[in-house]
Each structure stands twice: as structure tokens, then as C-alpha cells.
Motif scaffolding. Sequence first.
Motif, mmCIF file in Angstrom:
data_model
loop_
_atom_site.group_PDB
_atom_site.id
_atom_site.type_symbol
_atom_site.label_atom_id
_atom_site.label_comp_id
_atom_site.label_asym_id
_atom_site.label_seq_id
_atom_site.Cartn_x
_atom_site.Cartn_y
_atom_site.Cartn_z
ATOM 1 N N VAL A 126 -48.216 7.954 1.912
ATOM 2 C CA VAL A 126 -48.543 8.103 3.324
ATOM 3 C C VAL A 126 -47.964 6.932 4.122
ATOM 4 O O VAL A 126 -48.503 6.511 5.137
ATOM 5 C CB VAL A 126 -50.068 8.216 3.554
ATOM 6 N N LEU A 168 -47.216 13.088 2.437
ATOM 7 C CA LEU A 168 -47.654 13.565 3.746
ATOM 8 C C LEU A 168 -46.463 13.561 4.688
ATOM 9 O O LEU A 168 -45.833 12.523 4.908
ATOM 10 C CB LEU A 168 -48.756 12.663 4.311
ATOM 11 N N VAL A 190 -57.178 15.042 7.036
ATOM 12 C CA VAL A 190 -55.871 15.010 6.367
ATOM 13 C C VAL A 190 -56.019 14.376 4.988
ATOM 14 O O VAL A 190 -55.485 14.877 3.984
ATOM 15 C CB VAL A 190 -54.839 14.246 7.210
ATOM 16 N N LEU A 222 -55.192 15.900 1.256
ATOM 17 C CA LEU A 222 -54.309 15.229 0.297
ATOM 18 C C LEU A 222 -55.016 15.028 -1.041
ATOM 19 O O LEU A 222 -54.418 15.233 -2.107
ATOM 20 C CB LEU A 222 -53.843 13.894 0.864
#
Length: 246
Positions: free
Chosen positions: A55, A92, A162, A166
Motif C-alpha cells: 500500500v 492496492l 479498504v 485487503l
Amino acid sequence: MRVAVAGGTGAVGRHVVDVLRERGHEAVVLARSAGVDLVTGRDLDLGGVDAVVDVTSVSTQKQAEAESFFGAVTGHLLEAGKASGVGHHVVLSIVGIDDAPTGYYRGKVLQERLVEEGGVPWTILRATQFHEFAAQILAALRVGPLHPVPVMRNEPVAAREVAEHLADRVEKGPAGRVPDLGGPREERMADMARAYLRHTGRRGFVLPVPVPGAGGRAMRDGTLVTGAGAVHGRQTYAEWLAAQPR
């Protein structure tokens, strides 16, 4: 499961670390503050790691800088992952990057391609902008009492949600490109910015500005919001904002 989180101190990364640990996994933070330089690969060791969640981000809109950053970080993570037998590389990414020709998005396109060709089983989750985006724009753009903000169709999603998606992907295993993730509703960036100023008690006039060129057109025409087949978060921008300190 032992999971390395590249960028684990950032806006989404810190939530990923929290969610993984709440679910009983061992989360290892990969960041400069943790002694790892992902751009150079210094002190990057993925020994005993089952999965990597990337990320990472960089503050630039220049294509050369974005491609240099994501190329270096992704290359080092994949190289170390192959050497250590990592079984899953989760990334991501951002909704609409194929059709939004900005420098930063070109870097994300390169990142995705490297992961797809990198030899480590992978999952790519594209998400829309986070609820924090309006505050970031307000902080970056100001001319006296004026706050110019781009005219933009936006579908903000909670960073925590989010992170939960993940973590779900880590637990489910490699799946390739998965459905996009967006927020529960569309918002206009100018409205988000005004609401943030009111909530925090700050003064200023929000001026919607159409950004020229193909990048600006992508902001306005829906390129950066989800389409058919996407999944959606639950928390609205208003709900998120109400929970923020004044």
C-alpha cells in the motif's frame, strides 16, 4: 499467517496492520520508520513471510518520479518475495488508472504490470479515493481565502474498509484482478471540501475549478468512479466526517 505490509504506517497501511493483528495474524511493517528502505531495497528481508500487502505511495504528479518509485519498490518486493518463497503479493491500486493519463496513475499502471509479470502469485484490488482526499486537497491548494478544488465526480471510501477488504484478500489467497471497491455513494469534491471546512470551523471560500486536459476530463466524466460489478463500502463521507475531531 505472517504478512508484510509495505507502507504500513500510511493512511491505509496503518489500518491494514490493525485489521491483520485483530484477526490474529502477524503483521510486519515495511517502512523507513521501521528501518526498511523499499526504494533502495536496503534491509528488506521477507524471510518467513507468507504474504505481502503493498500500500505504498509517493507524493508526486510527475510520471518519471511515479514510475521510478513504483518500479523500484515493486521490483524489490517481488525480488525479495521470490527469494523467500512468498506465496501471495497483494497490491492496492486505483480505479480508472488505465483511462486517466496523469503522471501518478502512469506509475500505478507500471506497478500493476510488474506484479502481473513478476512471478509471485498476486491479487490486485483497485479502490476509489478515500474520505481523507478532500482535506488533502484543501491543505495543498489555497490562495488567500480561496480554496480551489477540482470539479470532480468522486466516490469516497473509508480507508478502514479498504484495509478490511485487503485483509480478506490475503486470507482468500491469490485471485488476480478482483472487483473494484468504491464508496457507498458519489460525492462532489466541492461539497466535500465545504463540509470539511464547516466541520473543522475553518474559514474560506471553495472555488470549483475544471482542470484542463485529459486528466481533468477523467475527473469529471466518471472515469474515477466504479462501474458495473464493483463492491461498495458502507460508511458515507458524512458519517466519516462526523467522527473526525473538530
